[in-house]
Design a protein around this motif. Sequence first.
Motif, PDB file in Angstrom:
ATOM      1  N   PRO A  64      10.470 -39.160 -17.050  1.00  0.00           N
ATOM      2  CA  PRO A  64      10.930 -37.900 -17.647  1.00  0.00           C
ATOM      3  C   PRO A  64      10.753 -37.822 -19.157  1.00  0.00           C
ATOM      4  CG  PRO A  64      12.544 -38.735 -16.072  1.00  0.00           C
ATOM      5  CD  PRO A  64      11.543 -39.828 -16.277  1.00  0.00           C
ATOM      6  N   GLU A  65      10.811 -38.951 -19.858  1.00  0.00           N
ATOM      7  CA  GLU A  65      10.745 -38.898 -21.315  1.00  0.00           C
ATOM      8  C   GLU A  65       9.402 -38.364 -21.833  1.00  0.00           C
ATOM      9  OE1 GLU A  65      10.514 -43.334 -20.064  1.00  0.00           O
ATOM     10  OE2 GLU A  65      11.533 -41.488 -19.444  1.00  0.00           O
ATOM     11  N   ILE A  66       8.358 -38.398 -21.004  1.00  0.00           N
ATOM     12  CA  ILE A  66       7.081 -37.794 -21.403  1.00  0.00           C
ATOM     13  C   ILE A  66       6.625 -36.749 -20.369  1.00  0.00           C
ATOM     14  CG2 ILE A  66       6.296 -39.763 -22.773  1.00  0.00           C
ATOM     15  CD1 ILE A  66       4.494 -40.545 -20.385  1.00  0.00           C
ATOM     16  N   ALA A  67       7.565 -36.292 -19.534  1.00  0.00           N
ATOM     17  CA  ALA A  67       7.294 -35.286 -18.497  1.00  0.00           C
ATOM     18  C   ALA A  67       6.200 -35.732 -17.537  1.00  0.00           C
ATOM     19  CB  ALA A  67       6.924 -33.944 -19.130  1.00  0.00           C
ATOM     20  N   LEU A  68       6.084 -37.049 -17.316  1.00  0.00           N
ATOM     21  CA  LEU A  68       5.064 -37.554 -16.393  1.00  0.00           C
ATOM     22  C   LEU A  68       5.592 -37.527 -14.964  1.00  0.00           C
ATOM     23  CD1 LEU A  68       2.676 -40.510 -16.930  1.00  0.00           C
ATOM     24  CD2 LEU A  68       3.826 -40.233 -14.736  1.00  0.00           C
ATOM     25  N   LYS A  69       4.756 -37.018 -14.099  1.00  0.00           N
ATOM     26  CA  LYS A  69       5.102 -36.954 -12.683  1.00  0.00           C
ATOM     27  C   LYS A  69       3.813 -37.075 -11.881  1.00  0.00           C
ATOM     28  CE  LYS A  69       7.923 -33.701 -11.702  1.00  0.00           C
ATOM     29  NZ  LYS A  69       8.414 -32.314 -11.467  1.00  0.00           N
ATOM     30  N   ALA A  70       3.776 -38.001 -10.937  1.00  0.00           N
ATOM     31  CA  ALA A  70       2.599 -38.168 -10.085  1.00  0.00           C
ATOM     32  C   ALA A  70       3.062 -38.333  -8.649  1.00  0.00           C
ATOM     33  CB  ALA A  70       1.784 -39.387 -10.515  1.00  0.00           C
ATOM     34  N   THR A  96       1.654 -34.490 -17.077  1.00  0.00           N
ATOM     35  CA  THR A  96       2.187 -35.285 -18.180  1.00  0.00           C
ATOM     36  C   THR A  96       2.272 -34.410 -19.419  1.00  0.00           C
ATOM     37  OG1 THR A  96       1.947 -37.336 -19.451  1.00  0.00           O
ATOM     38  CG2 THR A  96      -0.064 -36.125 -18.980  1.00  0.00           C
ATOM     39  N   GLY A  97       3.238 -34.697 -20.264  1.00  0.00           N
ATOM     40  CA  GLY A  97       3.363 -33.977 -21.513  1.00  0.00           C
ATOM     41  C   GLY A  97       2.299 -34.433 -22.506  1.00  0.00           C
ATOM     42  N   VAL A  98       1.682 -33.485 -23.178  1.00  0.00           N
ATOM     43  CA  VAL A  98       0.728 -33.791 -24.244  1.00  0.00           C
ATOM     44  C   VAL A  98       1.467 -33.875 -25.570  1.00  0.00           C
ATOM     45  CG1 VAL A  98      -1.346 -32.988 -25.450  1.00  0.00           C
ATOM     46  CG2 VAL A  98      -1.130 -32.667 -22.964  1.00  0.00           C
TER      47      VAL A  98
END
Length: 490
Positions: free
Chosen positions: A289-295, A343-345
Amino acid sequence: MSLKFGYKALSLAVISTLTATAAHAAGLDRSGQDITAFLQEGTYAETVYTYIDADVTGKDTLGRDTGDAAEAYDFFRYGVKADLNDTFSIGVLYDEPFGAAVQYGGNSNFVAQNIDGTIFGLTDGRIPTLEAGEQNLAQLQAGFAALQNLSKGAAAAVAQGDLARAQQLKEQADVVAADLMGATNTDSIKAATETATALGSALKVAQAVQALEGQGTNVEIRTNNLTMLVGAKLGANKNFQIYGGPAAQRVTGQVHLRGPAYQTMTGYDAKIATDTEVGWVAGMAFYKPEIALKAALTYRSEIEHETSIAETIPIAPALGNPVNTNSPFSVTLPESWNLDFQTGVNPTTLLTAKVRYVPWSDFEIRPTQYTETTKYSFPEGLPIVSYDKDQWSAEVGLGKRVTDRLAVSGAVGWDSGAGNPVSSLGPIKGYYSLGLGARYNFTPEWSLSVGGKYFKFGDAEAQLPTKAKVGNFEDNDGYAVGVKLAYHAK
């Protein structure tokens, strides 16, 4: 009221990939079987409506325009998800994953003709009308009778030793043959004989379907899926999740083949009795969550339907079979794999990617009596629809927060198609797409999203199950628009 967007809130920013979903993708693919509603945090619900309009035109083998063969269609998608605690989640998803909507019009070989038009189409223009065909046939019969008599006379003259008479009769035979076929070689005689045979076959078909004049080929297939999922988060930080559950699938459909393009099967009608069967879904996901990564990687099983099919084959009596039948029928809708990634850029920008795989090369529709009837020419019978290759599709998108309430996005996509030549009941070879969308939060929990996509379809050559080419479809495109209402409480 000011709404704060962080990395977590960006998970819903890319809307164009969610509202305007697949249109005329490979095989019968429609919705893309999206499960991202279940991957949201907290309590989440969405209602998505999509409308798709494609322009799919081409020319038949005689160069005539087919008109727009693709009917506009729409469908809904719903999703509800809730966390029972910090480990377990449940969700229910509804979509319409597979389907077809084809309607031919105009005056092409995909539309039922009168007797003259059917004969013209079935003989590829060699016989323009029934009258011309009958005159041609009478000329052939008289000519061959004259040739036979002259040949017998020449043979008798040779036997009697009258070689001059034999030569005279031979020269007369050459003149008759030249008048009849334009040449005396075997190829010309063979071609003329084939034309006569084609007239006989075409006339049987034309008489059987003459009441259908003006009707165009039409296909309508619909599916409805209800998926129930249970997920469990694992690991010290709950970064991993496994999920799965049953998927109930309902299918119904009808097919109407019209026009000389379908040869002896023109006039064919089929209606598949509605059937519901159950498959299963399983997947795994990783979150940061801290970088909005989700796979997430999701697998859906194939689902086999056992039902019945009512078929009508106008040419059947000529083959000694009943016109109308009601028979057992089975069809297996394919398995699939979906990969969803984001993912967050930076704190205001989100990158997303989606990849989908469906093995359409294993899929076919074999109506019972259709297959039996085609065994007269093909020992194993033929399916009415099948595909040569598997489908791969991919989409990459960027979402951007513009204000505390507004986010916009764009996406590009690609679909491989399922081979070329393709079925005349879906003459498209994949596509490239460009999508745009926007999402507006009118409260912290409620949002409204709109999106649209433009599709550039691949050129395709249409063929029958016999592998006979029946048309070319080029320079086609379409668009999809969608709207989504969502509730999200974290």
